[in-house]
Each structure stands twice: as C-alpha cells, then as structure tokens.
Design an enzyme around this catalytic site. Sequence first.
Site, PDB file in Angstrom:
ATOM      1  CB  ALA A 190       0.454   0.770  13.142  1.00 61.01           C
ATOM      2  CB  CYS A 191       0.828   1.962   7.626  1.00 58.16           C
ATOM      3  SG  CYS A 191      -0.273   1.009   6.599  1.00 58.16           S
ATOM      4  N   GLY A 192      -1.314   3.901   7.816  1.00 56.81           N
ATOM      5  CA  GLY A 192      -2.585   4.588   7.647  1.00 56.81           C
ATOM      6  C   GLY A 192      -3.750   3.681   7.300  1.00 56.81           C
TER       7      GLY A 192
END
Lengths: 166, 96
Positions: B10-12
């Site tokens: 997960a990232c932005g």
Amino acid sequence: MNDQGLQFVDLVKKELVLDRLVATDRTDALSKMTDILVKRGYCKASFPDAILERERAHPSGLPMAGHKIAIPHADAEHVITSTILFARLEKPVEWCSMGSVDDRMDVRLVSMFALKDKRLIGDMLETLITVYQHDEILDALITAADSDGMYEILKQAVQTYEVRNS
Amino acid sequence: MKTRKKILVACGTAIATSTVVARKIEEELEKRGIAVETTQCKASEVPSKAEGHDLIVATTFVSGAGDIPVIQTVSFLTGVGIEADIDRIISYIEGA
C-alpha cells in the site's frame, strides 16, 4: 513507445529538466512545477490540487542515505501524457518524509512523476528509484553545471541501472 | 508445494511507489528462493482489500488492517535497511 514500456527518452524530456528553480517552500516548488506540466499539456487542470492534496496526506520526501530527493505524484486520472519533471531548486526547502510527517529533511532535488499507465512505466519507475538510491548520482545532479548536465547524468545513470522485467 | 504467500503493498496513490516496492519485494524474495504474490492498493483501500493477505507492506500510515501484520517502511525506495525489512517479511510469511 512499444509493448516493452516507456523508455527514458519517452519519459524524460530535456526541456523538463529544470535548474535553479526558485521556491520559497515546498508548496511553492510543487505549484511552480505542476503549472509547467499543465501549461505544456502533460496534465489536466486538476493535477496541481491533486499533487498538493497527496503531499499533505502522504508526503513524498525520500530519506535516502545521503542527499534527499522528493518524488511527488498524483493519481493517473489527472494526467494526459506520462512524463517526469525533474527540478534542482536554487535553495533547499523543507520537505516531510514519506511514511512519517514528523520527519523533515532539506530537499533540493524534486522528481515529479506524472504517470498515466503503470503497466508501461513499471520498469522505468523502478530504474529511476534505483538510480536515486545511489548517493554519488544525486551528488552529481546537485553539482552539475546546468540542466543539460543534469539531463546527461540522468540518462547515463538510467542506462547503467536499467531494469527490464516486463 | 506450498501455496504462495500474499502480500498487499500500500502507498498513497497505488501508481508509483507501491509499484516499485512490490517489484523490489518480489525480486529480493526470489533471490532467496521464495515466491510471493503481491497486490497493490492505496492506503485508504487497506480496510476493504486486506482480507486474504498474509502481510501488508506500506510506505505510509495505514489503518483498518485487522489481524493482518503491517510493516511500514520506505526502505525499498531509499535503499536504506532493505535487508532488515526482508528478514522481517520472511519471519512474518514463514510464520503465517
């Protein structure tokens, strides 16, 4: 462009490597950079707000071992044509670290990603991040004479560390 | 044959950093003879996408992961501390 994905020359344009960008702070740097991408038709008018909002929620400063670099980016829906705007700021500005808003760092190098299709950019993205992990390359980018010099350093580094997975 | 462990990355925005992190994790684990399946998502999508994964690796703060362990790290982007994080990932997925 082909099925192997976008290459360096497709993504990094000489005129989108900027030297001595004057910015009072990180928001000013982001605004000036996003304006260029919108004006030149790479991004939609919604791109600047998307970049600023993303930076607030998820800061893009990377705490490399030596020189630091920021990699602001936004959702693909705001992008018309994939490109990378690379800027060396006249003076460093304070940037928040990715993953930890409380960690601040001084940033002079900003690699703004405007990305449309991650299937086509995966290799080049991984290559560039790998390039940025080498402090001697960031050091060369900091000390390069001008934007032409910066472009050549990036091009050479990408050839050296090229990743081909797809 | 053991089933592949599933890692959610997960990232932005799920377009830039998670792509790189997922690829680096796969490469590093492959070097050690471990095959994993990675999926990418935005940090905000973790609550709805976490189910069925053995581990979550995030470059930014995530919540709503339930019982699934979360490793928050930027090492795969900075190159600083990759070995230690790979060891942590292996200890989680081997124990899962």
